[in-house]
Scaffold this motif. Structure first.
Motif, PDB file in Angstrom:
ATOM      1  N   LEU A 106       0.715  -1.117  -0.003  1.00 39.73           N
ATOM      2  CA  LEU A 106       0.048  -0.201  -0.036  1.00 39.73           C
ATOM      3  C   LEU A 106       0.859   1.225  -0.165  1.00 39.73           C
ATOM      4  N   ASP A 110      -1.084   5.558   3.480  1.00 39.02           N
ATOM      5  CA  ASP A 110      -2.569   5.089   3.525  1.00 39.02           C
ATOM      6  C   ASP A 110      -2.960   4.954   5.070  1.00 39.02           C
ATOM      7  N   LYS A 242      -2.872   4.545  -8.842  1.00 40.07           N
ATOM      8  CA  LYS A 242      -2.263   5.484  -7.811  1.00 40.07           C
ATOM      9  C   LYS A 242      -1.116   6.240  -8.460  1.00 40.07           C
TER      10      LYS A 242
END
Length: 697
Positions: A106, A110, A242
């Motif tokens: 991640l 996050d 992302k």
């Protein structure tokens, strides 16, 4: 019945994701961003065996500040599955820069499961986990396998204004650069403490001179690029994109008056990713289930966790991230990407770079030409002209049998991803003896002659000269030297030399780099200036210069310097028949341990610099002590993936406009040895020793 998976490499595989249930999902930057990041991951130096191959396009100068715009080639080799940037295989346009990001698991910031967020909110990883005795530990690890929990920091790569490297954020949120440098972080979107603004994608870095560089901006704005993966026609197909690249958008100079702006246009590109291979080995007992579901229980090789040939996962990247223009008070540089690519979806190749003055008059343009071979674009020529474009300045590029390098997705790859000419049907090599199965038979060993295919072979310069690159495979120590030990060589004496003649490879600057492992108290050098006619002012003709620089952090600092004008003898010299003077200087040099380079150059700052009948030259030479190979008969270290320079052959035919034809051949041989440094704790550094000589006919 006993059912188990001995190698559950894809046990938690979900279509559209690269995660395999054990290793974290990795979000990669686009082809262009990745090409910039390559120089941070594998810098050009004699320690890595790579050399700098550049084609200068233009240089923006504002006072003491300069921003070079150039094409750079990385000589580390071509990986089978690499996707070329918009300037072709292994070429990168350095014209500003970027911070790129490889998201491991991640995003670090996050909430609430990112690596940095957890550490800064008192939720660090434990020293150990008990998967049998603790339900909480077991559930945590299951969440890690499903990519719901982040356990590793992301890696960031930067490349801008002649600086490159990588960095990450430690558990305290501090930026850690590799190698260490003087860059100062002023602003970052990776923030988990205080006001969290997820739509702000702005970075600011300051260099040692006080210039401030801004990367990215608001999400979806200028210089921000998102990437993600998805698998068509499958459930759970889409990974949310992302942000993986933050392009340089502004430079505020330290004078507080001048600003350089970089403008980007919309980009959208997509390409298919290679399969992730895994092996399912089933251990069964006996009974109706085994006989009824024999297909399910069969040992088999899986692609992306599935049987057969499933749809390939695709990588997509987009945003306002294709460089279109660099603006400053004195003009602008425009980058035109007008050639549609066939190797990826929606991609474009850079076709021209045009320079305009502040009156919007075109003063220069460089055109780029490519060959499309086995679904790869190879840059074959750059042609430069002025406003009239009457006399083109042409660079030509030749590669080692690019048609013999297979297309992407070939399984003929070594462990590092380079071509090895093996007849593999998958990428799984033989495993450890407890799981010896005939299915795992891929040959992943490197092949030195195969790995050179597609690499740059020859550069032909506008002067008619050329540079030919001869490669060899990287090597590693099969035993290693844990805890230190002696280097595989002994101290010996080698020669260092750099020479600048005119004309040479589109620039008069020549660089010879070397490393000094032991301090030198007195090294006797020879600085030779030939055929120099000293004018009243040095800018009135070619001005031979030489200097020795030491690498301090990321910057080379001058420790010795000489030039033909200021070191011209006041008396006792004899003129050559043409009125010029040749003379020598014999300084005594002192070197501390470190990395150095000799730079010889012949600039001209005036208007009376037409080629002379007899051109001047400068040469610096001396002997120094370093580690040398001592046993030619010893067994060579094993070959690893990737290339390093073995030999460079520079040839200049008929370069001088004199009365006789000059053929100049300069050959450089590189010898690599394994060196141990007890001071730095490094146990395996490849150091290059260079022997160079010139032959005139």
């Amino acid at each position: 019945m006993s059912l188990g998976v001995a190698v559950p490499l894809m046990a938690q595989y979900q279509p559209g994701r690269l995660a395999n249930g054990i290793t974290p999902n990795i979000s990669l930057p686009s082809t262009e961003a990745a090409s910039l990041g390559k120089y941070g991951e594998w810098p050009v130096s004699l320690y890595t065996g790579t050399t700098s191959v550049t084609v200068p396009l233009y240089e923006i100068k504002i006072g003491a500040f300069s921003l070079p715009i150039q094409l750079s080639y990385h000589t580390g080799g071509v990986k089978v599955d690499d996707v070329p940037s918009w300037t072709g295989v292994n070429w990168t346009l350095n014209a500003g820069g970027a911070i790129t990001r490889s998201i491991i698991g991640l995003e670090d910031e996050d909430q609430p499961n990112g690596f940095l967020y957890r550490n800064q909110h008192n939720l660090p990883l434990k020293a150990s986990y008990n998967l049998q005795g603790s339900d909480a530990d077991y559930v945590f690890m299951r969440r890690v396998g499903r990519n719901e929990m982040d356990t590793e920091p992301d890696m960031f790569y930067y490349n801008f204004a002649g600086q490159s490297g990588r960095f990450y954020f430690d558990v305290e949120g501090k930026m850690r650069c590799v190698p260490a440098n003087t860059l100062k972080l002023l602003r970052t979107p990776v923030n988990t403490i205080g006001a969290y603004t997820p739509n702000d994608k702005t970075w600011e870095l300051a260099d040692a001179q006080g210039n401030v560089y801004t990367f990215g901006g608001p999400e979806g704005g200028n210089g921000v690029e998102d990437s993600g993966t998805f698998t068509p026609n499958t459930q759970s197909a889409l990974e949310l994109p992302k942000t993986t690249a933050y392009y340089l958008t502004k430079i505020v100079l330290n004078n507080g008056l001048d600003t350089v702006y970089l403008d980007y246009v919309q980009k959208a590109e997509m390409y298919e990713l290679p399969y992730t291979y895994s092996y399912k080995k089933v251990m069964t007992g006996s009974g109706w289930f085994e006989s009824e579901y024999s297909d399910l229980l069969a040992n088999q090789i899986l692609k992306n966790g599935q049987q057969g040939s499933p749809v390939r996962t695709r990588m997509s990247a987009g945003g306002q991230s294709m460089l279109h223009k660099i603006r400053w008070s004195g003009g602008e540089v425009v980058f035109n990407a007008t050639q549609e690519r066939e190797d990826i979806y929606f991609g474009m190749n850079l076709k021209s770079v045009a320079v305009y003055n502040k009156k919007q008059q075109k003063v220069k343009e460089v055109l780029l030409t490519y060959d499309y071979i086995n679904k790869r674009y190879f840059l074959t020529k750059t042609a430069e002209g002025g406003s009239a474009a009457t006399d083109s300045i042409v660079h030509k590029f030749e590669y080692y049998a690019p048609s013999s390098l297979p297309a992407r997705y070939s399984n003929a790859q070594d462990h590092w991803g380079y071509y090895n000419a093996a007849a593999n049907t998958h990428l799984l090599p033989p495993h450890f003896s407890q799981m010896a199965v005939v299915d795992l038979n891929a040959n992943r060993e490197p092949n030195e002659s195969a790995m050179v295919l597609g690499a740059l072979k020859t550069v032909t310069y506008p002067t008619g000269g050329s540079s030919e690159f001869v490669y060899e495979g990287n090597r590693y120590s099969a035993l290693g030297i844990p805890g230190g030990g002696n280097p595989s060589g002994q101290l010996g004496t080698v020669s260092a030399m750099a020479t600048t003649y005119y004309p040479q490879t589109n620039t008069s600057e020549q660089i010879y780099s070397f490393a000094v492992p032991v301090a030198h108290i007195a090294a006797n050098a020879l600085v030779e200036f030939k055929n120099y006619g000293r004018p009243p002012h040095p800018s009135q003709t070619f001005w031979p210069k030489a200097r020795i620089e030491r690498l301090v952090g990321q910057t080379y600092q001058t420790v010795y310097s000489w030039d033909a004008h200021n070191n011209f003898p006041s008396s006792g010299y004899t003129q050559n028949p043409n009125g010029t003077v040749s003379f020598n200087i014999s300084p005594t040099l002192t070197f501390q341990i470190g990395e150095y380079r000799i730079v010889t150059e012949m600039p001209c700052g005036g208007i009376d610099c037409d080629p002379l009948t007899v051109m001047p030259s400068v040469k610096v030479s001396f002997d120094y002590t370093t580690y040398v190979q001592t046993d030619p008969g010893q067994t060579a270290d094993p070959i690893a993936g990737g290339l390093r320079i073995k030999e460079i052959l520079n040839t200049q035919n008929g370069a001088f406009a004199g009365k006789r034809k000059n053929i100049l051949t300069i050959q450089a041989i590189f010898l690599y040895i394994l060196v141990t440094s007890t001071n730095t704790g490094l146990t395996s550094i490849l150091k290059a020793l260079v022997s160079e000589w010139a032959t005139h006919v």
